[in-house]
Enzyme design. Structure first.
Site, PDB file in Angstrom:
ATOM      1  N   HIS A  36       0.842  -1.206   0.000  1.00 54.57           N
ATOM      2  CA  HIS A  36       0.000   0.000   0.000  1.00 54.57           C
ATOM      3  C   HIS A  36       0.876   1.254   0.000  1.00 54.57           C
ATOM      4  O   HIS A  36       0.590   2.230  -0.686  1.00 54.57           O
ATOM      5  CB  HIS A  36      -0.883   0.057   1.262  1.00 54.57           C
ATOM      6  CG  HIS A  36      -1.899  -1.030   1.356  1.00 54.57           C
ATOM      7  ND1 HIS A  36      -1.841  -2.020   2.298  1.00 54.57           N
ATOM      8  CD2 HIS A  36      -3.019  -1.272   0.631  1.00 54.57           C
ATOM      9  CE1 HIS A  36      -2.880  -2.829   2.155  1.00 54.57           C
ATOM     10  NE2 HIS A  36      -3.608  -2.399   1.147  1.00 54.57           N
ATOM     11  N   GLN A  60     -17.963  -7.131  -1.032  1.00 52.42           N
ATOM     12  CA  GLN A  60     -17.050  -7.894  -1.898  1.00 52.42           C
ATOM     13  C   GLN A  60     -16.590  -9.207  -1.274  1.00 52.42           C
ATOM     14  O   GLN A  60     -15.793  -9.927  -1.857  1.00 52.42           O
ATOM     15  CB  GLN A  60     -15.852  -7.030  -2.313  1.00 52.42           C
ATOM     16  CG  GLN A  60     -14.854  -6.728  -1.208  1.00 52.42           C
ATOM     17  CD  GLN A  60     -13.792  -5.758  -1.679  1.00 52.42           C
ATOM     18  OE1 GLN A  60     -14.057  -4.566  -1.816  1.00 52.42           O
ATOM     19  NE2 GLN A  60     -12.589  -6.244  -1.951  1.00 52.42           N
TER      20      GLN A  60
HETATM   21  O1  PAF Z   1      -7.888  -4.178  -3.289  1.00 49.70           O
HETATM   22  C1  PAF Z   1      -8.550  -3.828  -2.277  1.00 49.70           C
HETATM   23  O2  PAF Z   1      -8.016  -3.607  -1.177  1.00 49.70           O
HETATM   24  C2  PAF Z   1     -10.058  -3.669  -2.395  1.00 49.70           C
HETATM   25  O3  PAF Z   1     -10.592  -4.600  -3.257  1.00 49.70           O
HETATM   26  C3  PAF Z   1     -10.480  -2.244  -2.774  1.00 49.70           C
HETATM   27  C4  PAF Z   1      -9.996  -1.865  -4.163  1.00 49.70           C
HETATM   28  C5  PAF Z   1      -9.952  -1.251  -1.759  1.00 49.70           C
HETATM   29  C6  PAF Z   1     -12.007  -2.152  -2.793  1.00 49.70           C
HETATM   30  O4  PAF Z   1     -12.552  -2.437  -1.544  1.00 49.70           O
END
Ligand code: PAF
Length: 279
Positions: A36, A60
């Site tokens: 990140h 998700q």
């Molecule tokens: O890759 C991720 O951490 C997630 O899928 C995202 C893009 C932040 C969406 O919740």
């Protein structure tokens, strides 16, 4: 660095920031790691203002235990973010993002019927729901995504086209631990022993790439799966070699497309993914 939790506060800040230049946006689900940080670094280099969102998006997750167990580490995330030069952290709660259930159904065609889309039904619909909402809230000039989630990146580019969103999607390289294991928030859930063994994923992909000239595509696929499954800590869910645009299985090395090998494997209960370009 400012922490905001509501859309209103965020948009008030961004109305001012926009006057001074571009907005870079890094959406995350927290449990931040060096992967990140590299996205954020790139965003800081390319934009006057950088917003990082931290939101564990329930829509998700196709598995409720996975959602419950997903690491949530806001305090240490904020400490890390202080070192990055990002100006705004947006950490909303679920009601703020979803005041009402999001019933939108996206259609990504073939892109979502393979690999992650096949094994995690509904996952990309949830990703598209949250990312489109976040884009609508932040209205960034650029948004940054890691190549580790290659299929996610492809789907997000397609979503941006379908919804005609004016944002530049910036793809950022995979960041790896010293052992080669791709950085992931889920690595935190591994024991030391599992973590050591999980590095076999990358090593196997590298070997497969090196030996590409000596094996057909289908032999390579079989060999990769065998090599990983031979390790008692690992269990392959899929390994596919696909073209990097339509994500459709490649049959021959001499096909014109750029080819990418994508793997998902369980290490204990922890599901890990990784990939490698074969050309
Ligand atoms: O890759 C991720 O951490 C997630 O899928 C995202 C893009 C932040 C969406 O919740």
């Amino acid at each position: 660095m400012l922490l905001v939790k509501t859309i209103k506060e965020l948009q008030n800040l961004l109305n001012d920031s926009r006057k001074f230049g571009t907005i870079g946006f890094v959406p995350t689900m927290g449990a931040l790691h060096k992967g990140h940080l590299s996205l954020i670094k790139q965003a800081v280099l390319g934009n006057e203002t950088v917003v990082v969102s931290i939101f564990v998006n329930p829509t998700q997750f196709n598995n409720s235990t996975d959602l419950e167990e997903y690491p949530r580490t806001l305090e240490s995330d904020l400490e890390l973010l202080e070192t990055t030069g990002c100006q705004i952290v947006f950490a909303p709660n679920t009601k703020e993002v979803y005041p009402e259930p999001d019933i939108r159904k996206f259609n990504f065609g073939k892109l979502e019927t393979v690999m992650e889309g096949k094994h995690r039904p509904g996952h990309f619909n949830g990703v598209a729901q949250v990312v489109s909402k976040l884009f609508d809230i932040v209205k960034p000039d650029r948004a940054y995504f890691g190549l580790k989630d290659f299929q996610q990146l492809t789907i997000i580019k397609e979503m941006v086209l379908q919804l005609k969103i004016t944002v530049e999607i910036v793809a950022c390289p995979i960041i790896r631990e010293k052992s080669g294991l791709a950085m992931s928030s889920r690595n935190e859930l591994l024991t030391d022993e599992q973590r050591k063994n999980a590095s076999l994923l990358h090593k196997t992909l590298l070997t497969a790439k090196e030996q590409k000239g000596q094996k057909t595509v289908s032999e390579t696929i079989t060999r990769v799966i065998e090599m990983i499954n031979r390790n008692p800590f690992l269990n392959v869910e899929y390994f596919e070699i696909v073209d990097d645009e339509q994500l459709q299985p490649v049959k021959n090395w001499n096909e014109k497309s750029s080819k990418i090998g994508c793997v998902a494997a369980f290490c204990g209960d922890v599901r890990l993914i990784d990939n490698i370009y074969f050309n």
